[in-house]
Scaffold this motif. Structure first.
Motif, PDB file in Angstrom:
ATOM      1  N   PRO A 147     -81.292 106.838  50.253  1.00  0.00           N
ATOM      2  CA  PRO A 147     -79.748 106.314  50.974  1.00  0.00           C
ATOM      3  C   PRO A 147     -79.069 106.519  51.095  1.00  0.00           C
ATOM      4  O   PRO A 147     -78.814 105.994  52.549  1.00  0.00           O
ATOM      5  CB  PRO A 147     -79.807 105.499  49.389  1.00  0.00           C
ATOM      6  CG  PRO A 147     -81.150 105.313  48.342  1.00  0.00           C
ATOM      7  CD  PRO A 147     -82.240 106.350  49.417  1.00  0.00           C
ATOM      8  N   HIS A 148     -79.099 107.915  51.335  1.00  0.00           N
ATOM      9  CA  HIS A 148     -78.473 108.540  51.554  1.00  0.00           C
ATOM     10  C   HIS A 148     -78.524 109.003  53.275  1.00  0.00           C
ATOM     11  O   HIS A 148     -77.723 109.212  54.447  1.00  0.00           O
ATOM     12  CB  HIS A 148     -77.778 110.125  50.965  1.00  0.00           C
ATOM     13  CG  HIS A 148     -78.496 111.111  51.157  1.00  0.00           C
ATOM     14  ND1 HIS A 148     -80.071 110.442  50.075  1.00  0.00           N
ATOM     15  CD2 HIS A 148     -78.918 112.244  51.880  1.00  0.00           C
ATOM     16  CE1 HIS A 148     -80.781 112.081  50.677  1.00  0.00           C
ATOM     17  NE2 HIS A 148     -80.354 112.821  52.233  1.00  0.00           N
ATOM     18  N   VAL A 149     -79.552 109.258  53.757  1.00  0.00           N
ATOM     19  CA  VAL A 149     -80.115 109.494  54.904  1.00  0.00           C
ATOM     20  C   VAL A 149     -79.469 108.243  55.809  1.00  0.00           C
ATOM     21  O   VAL A 149     -79.159 107.826  57.124  1.00  0.00           O
ATOM     22  CB  VAL A 149     -81.147 110.103  55.132  1.00  0.00           C
ATOM     23  CG1 VAL A 149     -81.762 110.073  56.909  1.00  0.00           C
ATOM     24  CG2 VAL A 149     -81.516 111.146  54.628  1.00  0.00           C
ATOM     25  N   ARG A 150     -80.205 107.169  55.366  1.00  0.00           N
ATOM     26  CA  ARG A 150     -79.871 106.235  55.685  1.00  0.00           C
ATOM     27  C   ARG A 150     -78.163 105.908  55.927  1.00  0.00           C
ATOM     28  O   ARG A 150     -78.482 104.923  57.039  1.00  0.00           O
ATOM     29  CB  ARG A 150     -80.391 104.682  55.120  1.00  0.00           C
ATOM     30  CG  ARG A 150     -80.607 103.600  55.621  1.00  0.00           C
ATOM     31  CD  ARG A 150     -81.505 102.819  55.036  1.00  0.00           C
ATOM     32  NE  ARG A 150     -81.249 102.364  54.123  1.00  0.00           N
ATOM     33  CZ  ARG A 150     -81.617 101.703  52.827  1.00  0.00           C
ATOM     34  NH1 ARG A 150     -82.561 102.497  52.776  1.00  0.00           N
ATOM     35  NH2 ARG A 150     -81.267 100.801  51.943  1.00  0.00           N
ATOM     36  N   ALA A 151     -77.771 105.705  55.009  1.00  0.00           N
ATOM     37  CA  ALA A 151     -76.210 105.698  55.330  1.00  0.00           C
ATOM     38  C   ALA A 151     -75.340 106.259  56.339  1.00  0.00           C
ATOM     39  O   ALA A 151     -74.374 105.989  57.593  1.00  0.00           O
ATOM     40  CB  ALA A 151     -75.344 105.777  53.887  1.00  0.00           C
TER      41      ALA A 151
ATOM     42  N   ALA B  85     -92.607  98.503  67.111  1.00  0.00           N
ATOM     43  CA  ALA B  85     -91.727  99.197  67.175  1.00  0.00           C
ATOM     44  C   ALA B  85     -90.234  98.855  66.592  1.00  0.00           C
ATOM     45  O   ALA B  85     -89.703  99.072  66.319  1.00  0.00           O
ATOM     46  CB  ALA B  85     -91.306  99.202  68.465  1.00  0.00           C
ATOM     47  N   LEU B  86     -90.151  97.149  67.055  1.00  0.00           N
ATOM     48  CA  LEU B  86     -88.831  96.917  66.127  1.00  0.00           C
ATOM     49  C   LEU B  86     -89.190  96.760  64.261  1.00  0.00           C
ATOM     50  O   LEU B  86     -88.470  97.168  63.844  1.00  0.00           O
ATOM     51  CB  LEU B  86     -89.024  94.856  66.156  1.00  0.00           C
ATOM     52  CG  LEU B  86     -87.953  94.733  65.911  1.00  0.00           C
ATOM     53  CD1 LEU B  86     -87.993  93.341  67.305  1.00  0.00           C
ATOM     54  CD2 LEU B  86     -88.022  93.722  64.992  1.00  0.00           C
ATOM     55  N   LEU B  87     -90.634  96.446  64.342  1.00  0.00           N
ATOM     56  CA  LEU B  87     -91.067  97.136  63.079  1.00  0.00           C
ATOM     57  C   LEU B  87     -91.040  98.248  62.608  1.00  0.00           C
ATOM     58  O   LEU B  87     -89.837  98.796  61.395  1.00  0.00           O
ATOM     59  CB  LEU B  87     -92.686  96.094  62.476  1.00  0.00           C
ATOM     60  CG  LEU B  87     -92.604  94.611  62.420  1.00  0.00           C
ATOM     61  CD1 LEU B  87     -93.826  94.223  62.487  1.00  0.00           C
ATOM     62  CD2 LEU B  87     -92.127  93.944  60.956  1.00  0.00           C
ATOM     63  N   ALA B  88     -91.595  98.803  63.218  1.00  0.00           N
ATOM     64  CA  ALA B  88     -91.517 100.580  62.444  1.00  0.00           C
ATOM     65  C   ALA B  88     -90.023 101.042  61.797  1.00  0.00           C
ATOM     66  O   ALA B  88     -89.721 101.493  61.760  1.00  0.00           O
ATOM     67  CB  ALA B  88     -91.749 100.972  63.779  1.00  0.00           C
ATOM     68  N   VAL B  89     -89.183  99.965  63.283  1.00  0.00           N
ATOM     69  CA  VAL B  89     -87.214 100.812  63.198  1.00  0.00           C
ATOM     70  C   VAL B  89     -87.186 100.158  61.857  1.00  0.00           C
ATOM     71  O   VAL B  89     -86.146 100.976  61.214  1.00  0.00           O
ATOM     72  CB  VAL B  89     -87.438 100.665  64.183  1.00  0.00           C
ATOM     73  CG1 VAL B  89     -85.258 101.112  63.951  1.00  0.00           C
ATOM     74  CG2 VAL B  89     -87.493 101.187  65.842  1.00  0.00           C
ATOM     75  N   VAL B  90     -87.391  98.850  61.807  1.00  0.00           N
ATOM     76  CA  VAL B  90     -86.628  98.038  60.833  1.00  0.00           C
ATOM     77  C   VAL B  90     -87.516  98.750  59.387  1.00  0.00           C
ATOM     78  O   VAL B  90     -86.338  99.385  58.343  1.00  0.00           O
ATOM     79  CB  VAL B  90     -86.783  96.556  60.799  1.00  0.00           C
ATOM     80  CG1 VAL B  90     -86.631  95.973  59.402  1.00  0.00           C
ATOM     81  CG2 VAL B  90     -86.235  95.756  62.247  1.00  0.00           C
ATOM     82  N   LEU B  91     -89.011  98.992  59.313  1.00  0.00           N
ATOM     83  CA  LEU B  91     -89.235  99.250  57.548  1.00  0.00           C
ATOM     84  C   LEU B  91     -89.260 100.891  58.243  1.00  0.00           C
ATOM     85  O   LEU B  91     -88.699 101.569  56.887  1.00  0.00           O
ATOM     86  CB  LEU B  91     -90.242  98.946  58.606  1.00  0.00           C
ATOM     87  CG  LEU B  91     -90.947  97.476  57.988  1.00  0.00           C
ATOM     88  CD1 LEU B  91     -92.330  97.680  58.068  1.00  0.00           C
ATOM     89  CD2 LEU B  91     -90.880  96.769  56.834  1.00  0.00           C
ATOM     90  N   GLY B  92     -89.146 101.706  58.910  1.00  0.00           N
ATOM     91  CA  GLY B  92     -89.061 103.429  58.747  1.00  0.00           C
ATOM     92  C   GLY B  92     -87.127 103.214  58.303  1.00  0.00           C
ATOM     93  O   GLY B  92     -87.519 104.294  57.548  1.00  0.00           O
ATOM     94  N   VAL B  93     -86.431 102.619  58.813  1.00  0.00           N
ATOM     95  CA  VAL B  93     -84.870 102.759  58.455  1.00  0.00           C
ATOM     96  C   VAL B  93     -84.974 103.020  56.480  1.00  0.00           C
ATOM     97  O   VAL B  93     -84.280 103.029  56.136  1.00  0.00           O
ATOM     98  CB  VAL B  93     -84.200 102.343  59.405  1.00  0.00           C
ATOM     99  CG1 VAL B  93     -82.913 102.351  58.526  1.00  0.00           C
ATOM    100  CG2 VAL B  93     -83.917 102.974  60.859  1.00  0.00           C
ATOM    101  N   ASN B  94     -85.673 101.708  56.581  1.00  0.00           N
ATOM    102  CA  ASN B  94     -85.163 100.792  55.428  1.00  0.00           C
ATOM    103  C   ASN B  94     -86.428 101.888  54.102  1.00  0.00           C
ATOM    104  O   ASN B  94     -85.437 102.023  53.142  1.00  0.00           O
ATOM    105  CB  ASN B  94     -86.478  99.746  55.424  1.00  0.00           C
ATOM    106  CG  ASN B  94     -85.994  99.115  53.112  1.00  0.00           C
ATOM    107  OD1 ASN B  94     -84.157  98.647  53.537  1.00  0.00           O
ATOM    108  ND2 ASN B  94     -86.806  99.053  52.829  1.00  0.00           N
TER     109      ASN B  94
END
Lengths: 292, 331
Positions: free
Chosen positions: B320-324, B307-316
């Motif tokens: 960029p605008h969605v992430r921001a 879950a941790l990897l999925a969130v970190v990698l998924g957000v990355n």
């Protein structure tokens, strides 16, 4: 006095293993600014794979074959771990450090899933040999640890000082931006440091097994001493990691004999806090100011 | 840290799109209020099991907020926040055992204890980069069970201590265990919202964005490190106090290194959000996952790690605008 010398000697032996763990952590940190919190769990998994190959869980083969096979597996595992977090490495040190915790959790879970959470014992194929040098009792295990550590560190020295990839590693750890401008592929250097760290971790975890039992968490908790060693040596110094490892090994041995044995982790905490106060950047680091 | 994981609100392009921001504002204001309303009436509908679990979940959400606060305002990772939670929990239990004080009276003391502990551990690494703090807090998390077991006459040893006193005499116990953490969570979220507008918050964010610029304005980085850890420790200790009240017991078993790592996982899952909804998502994940996976012991670390990897990698991997928008909208 005899006690003291004997304790210091066995501290040096375990310190060599902490040093090997610490070198792995420092190698990765120097090249990519990532603190690999999965180091202990990955090394523990490697030790269990060797155990599985020799004890009949995954196969039943000779020691040498099992170790070579596990080395190959470790190279793949470390490369895969790096490639997994590779998209994050240049974006944020913090995020990639958090991601290594995820890798560590997965490695821990896989170890428990495949090998169970029981404690097992594994013997290294060492001749039963013993000698008494004054107050020091030397066993074949001690000699093996010293020889292997010296060989590993010597090879690493040659690798970093004499080969092209070593020069690239030094360049990247000195100035990643300039190295990239000069056409170096930073990814390859990162991959190199992860793989070498994994190999060193495997060797260290195999050598630590005879003094303790092997369980899904024993190697991980052993690697915590390696983190303390890396802090003592300054997180970015390879010779510092070696010195820090031996320092931690000797000091932990003395403390647990003369003070109390049940406070291992508390000693580490005290050492880390004390060293950070006295030598903020580690014993071997040069202090530098910042320019605005 | 050479690069920062999350840009602050000031640096966001959102400010340049007033129309979009204005359209989203009502929803973002209504949603937490609506959620809070639902949570307030929930004990009238749901059974005792759910009120108990949700009470724990709110306390965990506060603990997750303390980790997120440290990441947002300090750009630091702590792998030892379980210790600050434990400090709060044990403060409450000890105050009840020796002085007969209830959780409400002990809460401020718990917060102070957490703040002092946080500052004490930030102090040696005040001039250094965050990895030293991370390693020091990890050693702290490991040494806590040893220390607790050694002083077992004081700490209750393996068995731990009990928290039995009512916060509000007369009210039903199960409702107290639900509403007190909920109110605590709402109060902490509100405090953090107001903190964002304060001078201190500005200084902390400035230091995180550019330490050199901040230093030339006369804001010291070492000061910021101490402040961040102290505040974060205080929030974590409040979480611990409420956790001990809701679960009515504290023991060394519930504050291992794993507790601290899981808190970090929860914080990552909530995307380091400091809002009510975000922290609740993290709290629910942290509280419900082990219940859902009760039969699959060895899969738990794998799932948390994945879950941790999925969130970190998924957000990355998001544009960029969605992430921001996900990360930065409101610090």
């Amino acid at each position: 006095m005899g006690d003291l010398i004997g304790l210091a000697w066995s501290g040096v032996i375990s310190g060599c293993l902490y040093a090997m763990g610490a070198i792995g952590i420092v190698l990765i940190y120097k090249s990519s600014n990532v603190v690999n919190f999965a180091h202990g769990n990955l090394a523990g998994l490697a030790a269990f794979i060797v155990f599985g190959f020799t004890a009949g869980i995954l196969g039943n083969m000779a020691w040498g074959v099992a170790v070579v096979l596990t080395l190959a597996i470790m190279v793949v595992v470390m490369a895969a771990s790096y490639l997994l977090i590779a998209p994050l490495v240049f974006k944020s040190d913090l995020t990639s450090t958090i991601a290594t915790l995820g890798i560590g959790l997965v490695a821990q879970g896989v170890t428990q899933l495949v090998f169970g959470s029981n404690v097992v014992s594994m013997d290294l194929p060492l001749p039963a040999w013993k000698a008494q040098l004054g107050p020091i009792r030397v066993t074949s295990y001690d000699v093996a640890v010293l020889l292997v550590t010296a060989t590993a560190i010597g090879l690493l020295y040659l690798l970093i000082e004499r080969t092209r990839v070593g020069i690239a590693f030094r360049a990247v750890s000195a100035n990643p931006f300039a190295s990239r401008v000069c056409g170096l592929n930073l990814r390859n250097v990162h991959l190199f440091s992860w793989v070498v760290a994994g190999v060193l971790g495997l060797v260290a975890s195999l050598l630590i097994v005879p003094t303790t039992f092997l369980s899904s968490t024993s190697v991980a908790s052993f690697m915590l001493q390696a983190f303390a060693a890396a802090v003592v040596g300054g997180f970015s110094s390879l010779p510092g990691a070696v010195l820090g490892g031996i320092f931690i090994g000797v000091l932990m041995n003395l403390l647990s004999f003369y003070v109390a044995a049940e406070f291992n982790n508390t000693y580490q905490l005290a050492i880390i806090l004390l060293v950070l106060n006295l030598f903020p950047k580690g014993v071997l680091a040069v202090r530098g100011g910042a320019r605005v | 840290m050479s690069s920062l994981p999350l840009t602050t609100a000031a640096a966001q392009p959102v400010a340049a799109q007033p129309a979009a921001a204005g359209a989203r504002r009502p929803l973002s204001a209504v949603l937490p209020a609506l959620g809070l309303g639902v949570l307030l009436v929930l004990p009238l509908l749901a059974g005792g099991y759910w009120t108990f679990t949700l009470g724990l979940c709110f306390a965990n959400a506060i603990a997750i907020l303390s980790v997120s606060f440290l990441v947002r305002y300090g750009g630091e990772v702590s792998i030892g926040h379980g210790v600050f939670v434990a400090a709060g929990a044990y403060t409450v239990a000890l105050m009840e055992k020796y002085l007969g004080l209830s959780v409400l009276a002990a809460l401020p003391l718990a917060a102070v204890a957490g703040a002092l502990l946080g500052a004490a551990f930030a102090f040696p690494s005040r001039h250094l980069s965050g990895i030293y703090l991370a390693v020091a807090t990890m050693a702290l998390a490991l040494s806590l069970p040893e220390v607790l077991l050694h002083f077992s006459t004081l700490s209750g040893g393996y068995e731990g201590l009990y928290v039995k006193l009512d916060a509000v005499p007369g009210a039903a116990k199960s409702l107290q265990r639900y509403y007190l953490p909920l109110l605590g969570l709402a109060a902490v979220v509100l405090l953090l919202k107001n903190f964002r507008r304060s001078r201190q918050a500005m200084a902390l964010l400035l230091i995180r964005t550019s330490a050199h610029a901040a230093e030339s304005f006369g804001i010291r980085r070492s000061w910021a490190r101490l402040w961040c850890m102290a505040l974060s420790g205080a929030i974590a200790a409040i979480a611990g106090a409420l956790l001990s009240f809701s679960s009515s017991t504290v023991s060394p078993n519930s504050f291992t290194l794993w507790t601290s790592i899981f808190l970090l996982v929860g914080s990552v899952v909530s995307l380091y959000s400091l809002s009510l909804v975000g922290s609740l998502v993290g709290g629910l994940f942290l509280t419900l996952m082990p219940l859902l996976l009760a039969g699959a012991g060895n899969w738990v670390p794998i799932l948390y790690g994945a879950a941790l990897l999925a969130v970190v990698l998924g957000v990355n991997a998001l544009p960029p605008h969605v992430r921001a928008r996900l990360e930065g909208g409101r610090t």
